[in-house]
Design an enzyme around this catalytic site. Structure first.
Site, PDB file in Angstrom:
ATOM      1  N   ALA A 248      -0.604   1.123   3.005  1.00 22.63           N
ATOM      2  CA  ALA A 248      -0.417   0.120   4.052  1.00 22.63           C
ATOM      3  C   ALA A 248      -0.467   0.601   5.499  1.00 22.63           C
ATOM      4  CB  ALA A 248       0.913  -0.601   3.823  1.00 22.63           C
ATOM      5  N   ALA A 249      -0.057   1.846   5.761  1.00 20.96           N
ATOM      6  CA  ALA A 249       0.086   2.272   7.164  1.00 20.96           C
ATOM      7  C   ALA A 249      -1.275   2.347   7.863  1.00 20.96           C
ATOM      8  CB  ALA A 249       0.750   3.643   7.208  1.00 20.96           C
ATOM      9  N   PRO A 250      -1.376   1.975   9.130  1.00 20.64           N
ATOM     10  CA  PRO A 250      -0.299   1.574  10.033  1.00 20.64           C
ATOM     11  C   PRO A 250       0.140   0.113   9.917  1.00 20.64           C
ATOM     12  CG  PRO A 250      -2.378   1.635  11.218  1.00 20.64           C
ATOM     13  CD  PRO A 250      -2.666   2.100   9.821  1.00 20.64           C
ATOM     14  N   GLY A 251      -0.458  -0.649   9.020  1.00 16.30           N
ATOM     15  CA  GLY A 251       0.105  -1.951   8.704  1.00 16.30           C
ATOM     16  C   GLY A 251      -0.611  -3.169   9.266  1.00 16.30           C
ATOM     17  N   ASN A 252      -1.818  -2.981   9.781  1.00 16.55           N
ATOM     18  CA  ASN A 252      -2.532  -4.149  10.315  1.00 16.55           C
ATOM     19  C   ASN A 252      -2.779  -5.201   9.241  1.00 16.55           C
ATOM     20  OD1 ASN A 252      -2.629  -3.201  12.879  1.00 16.55           O
ATOM     21  ND2 ASN A 252      -4.722  -2.421  12.760  1.00 16.55           N
ATOM     22  N   ASP A 294       3.361   3.484   1.704  1.00 14.48           N
ATOM     23  CA  ASP A 294       2.507   4.561   2.198  1.00 14.48           C
ATOM     24  C   ASP A 294       3.100   5.898   1.808  1.00 14.48           C
ATOM     25  OD1 ASP A 294      -0.070   4.375   4.184  1.00 14.48           O
ATOM     26  OD2 ASP A 294       0.849   6.373   4.165  1.00 14.48           O
ATOM     27  N   ASP A 334       4.283   7.199  -3.309  1.00 13.76           N
ATOM     28  CA  ASP A 334       2.912   7.408  -3.778  1.00 13.76           C
ATOM     29  C   ASP A 334       2.578   6.257  -4.726  1.00 13.76           C
ATOM     30  OD1 ASP A 334       0.617   8.147  -5.067  1.00 13.76           O
ATOM     31  OD2 ASP A 334       1.243  10.217  -5.469  1.00 13.76           O
ATOM     32  N   ASP A 355      -6.292  -0.624   0.089  1.00 17.51           N
ATOM     33  CA  ASP A 355      -7.172  -0.158   1.165  1.00 17.51           C
ATOM     34  C   ASP A 355      -6.955   1.359   1.288  1.00 17.51           C
ATOM     35  OD1 ASP A 355      -8.869  -0.563   3.483  1.00 17.51           O
ATOM     36  OD2 ASP A 355      -7.107  -0.291   4.737  1.00 17.51           O
ATOM     37  N   CYS A 414     -13.284   1.257   4.826  1.00 20.85           N
ATOM     38  CA  CYS A 414     -14.092   1.158   6.045  1.00 20.85           C
ATOM     39  C   CYS A 414     -15.170   2.229   5.980  1.00 20.85           C
ATOM     40  CB  CYS A 414     -13.246   1.250   7.308  1.00 20.85           C
ATOM     41  SG  CYS A 414     -12.230   2.720   7.398  1.00 20.85           S
TER      42      CYS A 414
END
Ligand code: SAM
Length: 637
Positions: A248-252, A294, A334, A355, A414
């Site tokens: 998840a980090a940074p969480g956008n 995360d 983890d 992601d 990405c």
């Protein structure tokens, strides 16, 4: 120590060269604060974007310099900077000026498009560059589109009283709003996303909104994951189950998911109130949990802080219940070791957004990958991509096999490489097929199937055909979403929506009981509040606003300048539904003949442009040669 005005940027570059770290890692501290001036950051970023080209030039025309970082900066300023000149003095500047003509001629030969630029046309405004606009997602937990726009307008309105104030440039965009307003558009694919020119003043104007958690500076393609999770499937997700953002980090994406779920819960609650006011569904809707995981301790801390700020800041409209609807619970863990059978915290997870860490090769700011962005060729750093791909597969397999209640998984990266995208999905479907012995549904076997995301049915770029990914059928490839960073005006991205087949076979009665089994009636964004939908306006020749002061990470060399992604078989281009667009009038959506016709027109135009550029280049070289001749003559006299 150098007293050059470029010394701070030179130092940053020296650190990057020495440590092999990226710009962000060097320029920001642990708390995410910039440790150098914005100017130094921007200068370094510009150089990094052009470093491969600068290196080529220096290989052909060696320049003796101890301070390599400073050399890159000065060379960039002299050959490609907005003024084609170096400020200040110094020995290195004198050295470069001596070699200027040779350096310039080499640049024009290696990158002819630069020969057409004048000192007043910064490199980024060349048509060989594609502008990535500044996308801004309104954080609907805290604010709304209307509130955000009115605050921007209040901030950017020129003060009548202060005549001494610097005149603001008149926007040349044909924005439907008045010329005093900051140019803005509505994104045609993601609701509540505004599109601004990628300039430093945009950023400055948005600063307060970012600080007050009303907006998130989130690239458009990165919004696809949460959008698909909530609006990609035929039915809305069940609000009875928990959600898990596995990396998840940074969480956008986590925050976007929380906002979409809050919107969904609000819509469900309003329907419930009007129909059965005492229904338990409104109760349930007020306790949606998103687990955000995360593994990295540092990134987890950042995630935790941001989630608190973005999802717990009181809403501007005073509706205090709004940010209690969805609770984000952060875990430093983890994902691969999470077992919902033994850990009760995760026993109710029904949807996973995955992601995972990837090469980031789609990110335009990723200068290291910039020269290697062709998804069809074998990546130069193949071993790294392979190991990332193995981790991604492992994570996707864990998401689809270790959580018995999970009905939908949205996988994204990405990256532009098939190995991290279609390749991972193919492996998953194959493994799911071979491990599912009970499957006798006549389908391709396996428990999981791909779904074409409903919310992106008007997005035309789909999964890539590739010799390494032969296991995916054309129908399956059509379910996959791809974003081409060079053509789609946003960072490269990939999304796959997976649904457990059994979900379709759930007894109808049970399905009806679940709030989330409601049909998804998602509607794509329409032009709102007098704003037009974004249709690449910031890249059009007749629109110059935003080109004078581009931000450091906002440009990418187009295919003609760096790599060719145009040979991608899926040739979908970003389209919008703005009826006024002449492009739209020419062809109906999905009309393949129309697409081909358009691509022929585009090729002809491109060929004409290339021919014109070639002539300009020849003229320029001739002029330079003449100048050189004259200089030689006068020095001989
Ligand atoms: C691409 S980033 C996620 C970006 C994030 N989804 C967003 O939109 O802001 C990948 C993240 O996965 C985390 N990660 C990598 N391996 C992990 C694992 N095994 N379990 C949990 N998190 C992991 C990394 O620390 C990194 O923060």
């Amino acid at each position: 120590m150098s007293s050059s005005p470029y010394a701070p940027a030179g130092n940053i570059l020296n650190q990057i060269i020495k440590t092999k770290k990226g710009l962000k890692a060097v320029a920001y501290n642990k708390d995410g604060e910039l440790t150098c001036s914005k100017t130094a950051y921007a200068q370094s970023s510009h150089v990094l974007q052009h470093k491969p080209l600068l290196d080529k030039i220096l290989r052909e025309v060696p320049v003796d310099a101890n301070n390599k970082g400073l050399l890159y900066i000065l060379l960039y300023e002299l050959l490609m900077g907005p003024n084609r000149a170096i400020r200040g003095g110094g020995a290195l500047k004198r050295q470069l000026l001596k070699q200027q003509e040779q350096l310039q001629a080499t640049l024009f030969r290696l990158q002819p498009s630069f020969a057409n630029m004048t000192a007043s046309s910064p490199d980024q405004s060349s048509s060989d560059y594609v502008t990535i606009p500044r996308y801004v997602r309104v954080n609907t937990i805290v604010s709304s589109m209307e509130q955000v726009l009115s605050q921007i307008d209040a901030k950017t309105k020129p003060s009548k009283n202060n005549k001494n104030k610097k005149k603001t440039k008149k926007p040349s965009l044909q924005d439907s709003s008045s010329s005093s307003k900051m140019p803005r558009y509505v994104d045609p694919h993601v609701p509540n996303v505004l599109v601004f020119p990628p300039t430093a003043s945009t950023r400055a104007n948005l600063q307060e909104l970012v600080k007050s958690q009303q907006v998130v500076l989130q690239d458009k393609s990165s919004c696809f994951s949460a959008l698909c999770m909530v609006h990609g499937f035929d039915t809305l997700p069940s609000m009875e189950g928990d959600f898990l953002d596995a990396c998840a980090a940074p969480g956008n994406k986590t925050c976007h998911l929380a906002a979409l779920l809050t919107e969904q819960a609000a819509a469900a609650a309003s329907t419930t109130t009007t129909t059965t006011s005492k229904s338990s569904s409104s109760k349930r809707a007020s306790s949606v949990v998103v687990h955000a995981l995360d593994k990295s301790k540092d990134r987890f801390e950042l995630l935790q802080r941001r989630m608190k700020e973005l999802t717990e800041t009181p809403p501007r409209d005073g509706d205090a219940k709004k940010n209690k609807v969805t609770t984000v619970e952060c875990h430093n863990a983890d994902f691969l070791s999470i077992d919902p059978e033994t850990d009760e915290t995760f026993s109710n997870v029904t949807a996973i957004m995955l992601d995972p860490s990837c090469s980031g090769s789609g990110m335009i700011s990723n200068h290291q990958e910039a020269m290697d962005r062709d998804p069809l060729s074998k990546p130069k750093n193949f071993d790294r991509i392979e190991s990332l791909s193995n981790f991604q597969f492992q994570a996707l397999q864990h998401a689809t096999s270790a959580f018995p209640k999970v009905q939908r998984v949205v996988y994204s990266t990405c990256s532009v490489y098939v190995q991290e995208n279609e390749g991972v999905v193919q492996r998953l479907l194959e493994s799911s097929s071979s491990s599912s012995s009970s499957s006798n549904d006549g389908n391709d076997g396996g428990e999981w199937e791909l779904v074409a995301p409903k919310c992106l049915d008007h997005w035309h770029r789909r999964g890539l055909e590739h010799p390494d990914v032969v296991g995916l059928s054309p129908e399956q490839l059509q379910c996959l979403i791809r974003v081409n960073p060079e053509e789609d005006g946003t960072n490269g991205f990939f999304v796959a929506c997976l649904q457990r087949k059994a979900a379709n076979k759930a007894p109808k009665k049970k399905k009806k009981k679940m709030i989330g089994a409601k049909k998804n009636t998602y509607e794509k964004p329409l032009a709102t509040m007098g704003m037009e939908l974004y249709d690449n306006q910031f890249n059009k020749d007749d629109n110059s606003t935003g080109k004078e002061e581009k931000e450091e990470t906002s440009t990418v060399l187009s295919s003609s300048a760096v790599t060719t992604m145009s040979n991608q078989k899926s040739s979908g281009k970003m389209k919008n539904d703005d009826d006024s667009s002449s492009k739209k009038k020419r062809k109906a959506e999905g009309d393949k003949e129309g697409d081909e016709e358009e691509s022929n027109i585009v090729s002809k135009k491109r060929a004409k442009k290339m021919e014109w550029k070639k002539k300009q280049r020849e003229k320029k070289l001739l002029r330079l040669a003449k100048q050189e001749q004259q200089a030689n003559n006068s020095s001989e006299q």
